[in-house]
Design a protein around this motif. Structure first.
Motif, PDB file in Angstrom:
ATOM      1  N   GLY A  69      38.360  43.185  38.641  1.00 59.17           N
ATOM      2  CA  GLY A  69      38.893  42.184  39.574  1.00 59.17           C
ATOM      3  C   GLY A  69      39.388  40.935  38.880  1.00 59.17           C
ATOM      4  N   LEU A  70      38.913  40.660  37.676  1.00 54.50           N
ATOM      5  CA  LEU A  70      39.317  39.456  36.936  1.00 54.50           C
ATOM      6  C   LEU A  70      40.793  39.456  36.581  1.00 54.50           C
ATOM      7  N   LEU A  87      33.377  58.115  41.463  1.00 54.72           N
ATOM      8  CA  LEU A  87      34.291  58.519  42.535  1.00 54.72           C
ATOM      9  C   LEU A  87      34.872  57.312  43.274  1.00 54.72           C
ATOM     10  N   TYR A  88      35.112  56.214  42.561  1.00 51.40           N
ATOM     11  CA  TYR A  88      35.556  54.992  43.222  1.00 51.40           C
ATOM     12  C   TYR A  88      37.072  54.818  43.214  1.00 51.40           C
ATOM     13  N   THR A  89      37.810  55.577  42.418  1.00 49.23           N
ATOM     14  CA  THR A  89      39.220  55.246  42.138  1.00 49.23           C
ATOM     15  C   THR A  89      40.142  55.376  43.350  1.00 49.23           C
ATOM     16  N   TRP A  90      39.674  56.059  44.397  1.00 44.03           N
ATOM     17  CA  TRP A  90      40.538  56.205  45.572  1.00 44.03           C
ATOM     18  C   TRP A  90      40.643  54.903  46.360  1.00 44.03           C
ATOM     19  N   LEU A  91      39.590  54.065  46.302  1.00 44.28           N
ATOM     20  CA  LEU A  91      39.544  52.906  47.198  1.00 44.28           C
ATOM     21  C   LEU A  91      40.606  51.856  46.859  1.00 44.28           C
ATOM     22  N   PRO A  92      40.784  51.453  45.586  1.00 45.20           N
ATOM     23  CA  PRO A  92      41.862  50.490  45.313  1.00 45.20           C
ATOM     24  C   PRO A  92      43.239  51.029  45.689  1.00 45.20           C
ATOM     25  N   LYS A 135      44.532  44.297  45.956  1.00 43.46           N
ATOM     26  CA  LYS A 135      43.784  45.014  44.922  1.00 43.46           C
ATOM     27  C   LYS A 135      42.554  44.215  44.485  1.00 43.46           C
ATOM     28  N   VAL A 136      42.693  42.887  44.406  1.00 34.20           N
ATOM     29  CA  VAL A 136      41.536  42.056  44.057  1.00 34.20           C
ATOM     30  C   VAL A 136      40.428  42.266  45.084  1.00 34.20           C
ATOM     31  N   LEU A 137      40.813  42.238  46.352  1.00 34.52           N
ATOM     32  CA  LEU A 137      39.818  42.446  47.410  1.00 34.52           C
ATOM     33  C   LEU A 137      39.241  43.857  47.365  1.00 34.52           C
ATOM     34  N   ALA A 138      40.075  44.824  47.012  1.00 41.24           N
ATOM     35  CA  ALA A 138      39.585  46.203  46.951  1.00 41.24           C
ATOM     36  C   ALA A 138      38.515  46.349  45.873  1.00 41.24           C
ATOM     37  N   TYR A 139      38.755  45.779  44.702  1.00 42.69           N
ATOM     38  CA  TYR A 139      37.743  45.876  43.646  1.00 42.69           C
ATOM     39  C   TYR A 139      36.503  45.052  43.988  1.00 42.69           C
ATOM     40  N   SER A 140      36.699  43.988  44.747  1.00 40.88           N
ATOM     41  CA  SER A 140      35.512  43.240  45.176  1.00 40.88           C
ATOM     42  C   SER A 140      34.677  44.087  46.137  1.00 40.88           C
ATOM     43  N   THR A 141      35.334  44.901  46.958  1.00 41.29           N
ATOM     44  CA  THR A 141      34.579  45.798  47.848  1.00 41.29           C
ATOM     45  C   THR A 141      33.770  46.802  47.042  1.00 41.29           C
ATOM     46  N   VAL A 142      34.414  47.408  46.049  1.00 40.17           N
ATOM     47  CA  VAL A 142      33.693  48.369  45.204  1.00 40.17           C
ATOM     48  C   VAL A 142      32.473  47.689  44.585  1.00 40.17           C
TER      49      VAL A 142
END
Length: 650
Positions: free
Chosen positions: A310-311, A247-252, A318-325
């Motif tokens: 994130g790579l 259920l992570y796809t909403w955050l980015p 978006k990079v920061l968003a995936y780093s949060t996840v």
């Protein structure tokens, strides 16, 4: 120990103060909302910021004067038969720490927003929503039972929807807001079912009563196995709110909102709610080791999965968003191995450096005239010296370089995981390497090399105003030194945070003393520190060689890529998979129901009633023609009918 004193002896003044903590941001919401068009942007920002500052100062005072845990009763809330749910606040070490986090970091983000949003035409509405977000999170943190927690839980969900879609003239922003709202409803359903099952099992939703009964093995008509079901349902809610697989796809996509909103969601409010809920219910989770194992595996998988995505991202946010996840995955990994205080430690350090990084990204976007693609940046460190210096500190902290804050909390997580599972530890260590690489890839592409934007953007480059750089400096200081609240004894430190939080985990410690009584082996600890630092340094060096020494640049969107590169670049096609599995079938089903059920069955029935009513009215209107002759004829007909009926009776 989780004890409750009702009412709190010697603390009547504290009752008022605890009411004021959420009330002040709520007043800010009302005033800014009602006077949206009449207040200047600066006045709206000042009002919103001062209300949160007031809550922060009160929280500091209460933390300084705190002596023991207690409940603050406010009023009777829900009373149905034997079910009594009061509206009251839980005052303990966990709620106090979270109050400081939400109001402290929230205040800095409010101040930053005054500068960032001053050109927007709806500044008052923005600060009203921002204050409502803080208010909802404070209700969530302060509640003394699961129902109040759920009210705050839904409140932050609503506010995230309003703020992600704040610039609602763009369809993409509205879609991102709807996506966040709908995915979180999936998690919320699990959370709600968990609360129902808690009530059925313990005949209460009050924390103190539920946790005491759970620790004594009083499960009503059920066995201890019911706790596994409860915790799994609660974790579904936590996975939705804190963006874990699946259920992570909403955050980015939530990056569609203004950058300060991203900072607030990622650092101080929304995503920390799931971690807080698991920490609050730690007794239940300690009784369910199977659930903890699942949490650990999902946390590790999420950390690694998001780090690989994130790579290949080129949007700075978006990079920061995936780093949060990914970092949230670390926190759940710590929870899964019963490193409860360690998880909260990383929540705090992450709040410092992630708020710093998002606000730094906002400063870059502000200078680049809303450009977010790092392929169009480069060489910004001279034009934005404060932003660069603070952003560098954020990158060092998240990468786990000593003595920055992320080093202490991440190293502590890895140490806990190492004792639990070598496989999960290897995943965590590899993720640390990836984190350092993609974060410094972001730093080098943004601030080093030649400028790759347009001439117009080049002339527009400037450092942000003081109301934006001052929060950056404060957060950079916290990101640099915040880790010393939990420095390992091996390095001559003392874990103040773990000592302070220890009473929160008393029941869990009684149930599983072994998990809390492990003394770290100093040789192992030294080896683990060396490995984690080496992994981070290796990631930074490789990023430097690739993007500074060799001057490599990410390929354009339409460039040819190998299959593995394309897979990572397109985020493993998870969004496309969800669209194929869930969105499109539901849309097809909805269209089918509309055409064959609503249009063919429901509409004819409803319209039929309307036509019958209309036809009857058309007939009846002839009795109200206003013609005396017609009335006389009808009267005669009526008399004849009465006579006929009377004759028929005899």
């Amino acid at each position: 120990m989780q004890e409750t004193v009702l009412p709190a002896h010697g603390a009547p003044h504290a009752t008022l103060l605890y009411v004021l903590i959420p009330l002040l941001p709520f007043l800010g919401f009302l005033l800014n909302g009602l006077m949206n068009r009449r207040l200047s942007g600066t006045a709206a920002g000042a009002l919103g910021s001062l209300t949160v500052l007031g809550s922060f100062l009160i929280s500091c005072y209460l933390l300084a004067t705190f002596e023991y845990q207690y409940t603050v009763p406010l009023f009777d809330w829900i009373s149905v038969g034997s079910m009594q749910i009061p509206f009251s606040y839980q005052v303990d070490q966990l709620s106090l720490i979270m109050l400081l986090l939400v109001t402290g970091v929230g205040f800095l983000i409010h101040v930053y927003s005054i500068g960032y949003m001053h050109h927007d035409e709806n500044v008052g509405k923005f600060f009203a929503f921002l204050n409502l977000f803080v208010f909802s999170m404070l209700v969530l943190v302060l509640g003394s039972n699961f129902v109040i927690l759920f009210v705050g839980w839904e409140g932050v969900g609503l506010c995230s929807y309003l703020l992600i879609g704040f610039w609602n003239k763009e369809t993409a922003n509205n879609n991102a807001a709807k996506k966040a709202f709908i995915i979180n409803r999936v998690g919320d359903l699990g959370f709600l079912l968990g609360i129902f099952l808690i009530y059925l099992t313990f005949n209460s939703v009050q924390y103190a009563e539920v946790f005491q009964k759970a620790s004594l093995g009083q499960f009503g008509p059920y066995s201890v196995a019911v706790v596994t079901t409860i915790t799994l349902l609660l974790f579904v809610g936590a996975a939705g709110k804190s963006a874990q697989i699946p259920l992570y796809t909403w955050l980015p996509d939530a990056m569609a909102g203004p950058t300060p909103v991203s900072a607030l969601i990622h650092a101080a409010t929304m995503v920390t709610a799931g971690i807080y809920m698991v920490l609050r219910a730690n007794v239940l989770f300690t009784l369910a080791p199977e659930t903890l194992e699942i949490i650990a595996v999902i946390g590790a998988a999420t950390a690694l999965f998001a780090a690989t995505i994130g790579l290949a991202q080129n949007d700075i946010k978006k990079v920061l968003a995936y780093s949060t996840v990914s970092q949230l995955g670390y926190m759940f990994l710590a929870l899964g191995v019963m490193g409860y205080s360690t998880s909260l430690f990383h929540v705090l350090t992450h709040a410092f450096f992630k708020a710093l990084l998002f606000l730094g990204a906002g400063s870059v976007i502000h200078a680049m005239s809303n450009e977010q693609d790092i392929r169009r940046m480069g060489g910004l460190r001279k034009a934005l010296p404060i932003t660069f210096a603070t952003f560098l500190i954020g990158c060092l902290a998240i990468s786990g370089i000593p003595p920055f804050s992320g080093f202490f909390s991440k190293d502590e997580i890895l140490s806990h995981v190492y004792e639990h599972s070598k496989v999960l530890y290897a995943v965590g260590l590899f993720t640390a390497f990836l984190t350092a690489f993609y974060m410094f890839r972001l730093l080098f592409l943004t601030f080093f090399g030649e400028f790759r934007g347009t001439e117009e953007q080049k002339h527009h480059l400037h450092e942000s105003p003081a109301n934006m750089t001052l929060p950056l400096i404060v957060l950079a200081i916290l990101a640099a030194v915040g880790g010393f609240m939990g420095a390992p004894m091996l390095l001559g430190g003392k874990h103040y945070l773990a000592d302070y939080l220890a009473p929160i985990f008393t029941y869990s410690q009684r149930l599983n003393p072994a998990a809390f009584g492990q003394e770290p082996d100093h040789n192992n600890e030294l080896m683990l520190i060396g490995l984690s630092v080496a992994a981070a340094v290796l990631g930074i060096v490789l990023a430097y060689v690739q993007y500074v020494s060799r001057g490599a640049r990410p390929a354009e969107d339409d460039a040819q890529r190998s299959a593995p590169e394309s897979l990572v670049y397109h985020k493993y096609y998870i969004d496309e998979l969800y669209n194929a599995l869930f969105v499109r079938p539901i849309m097809w089903l909805s269209r089918g129901l509309y055409r064959f059920v609503e249009q063919s069955i429901i509409d004819p029935i409803v319209n039929g009633f309307g036509r019958i009513t209309l036809g009857g009215s058309q007939l009846l209107r002839y009795v109200q023609t206003g013609s005396v002759e017609t009335y006389l004829i009808l009267m005669v007909i009526g008399i004849v009918l009465v006579l006929v009926l009377n004759f028929a009776r005899f």
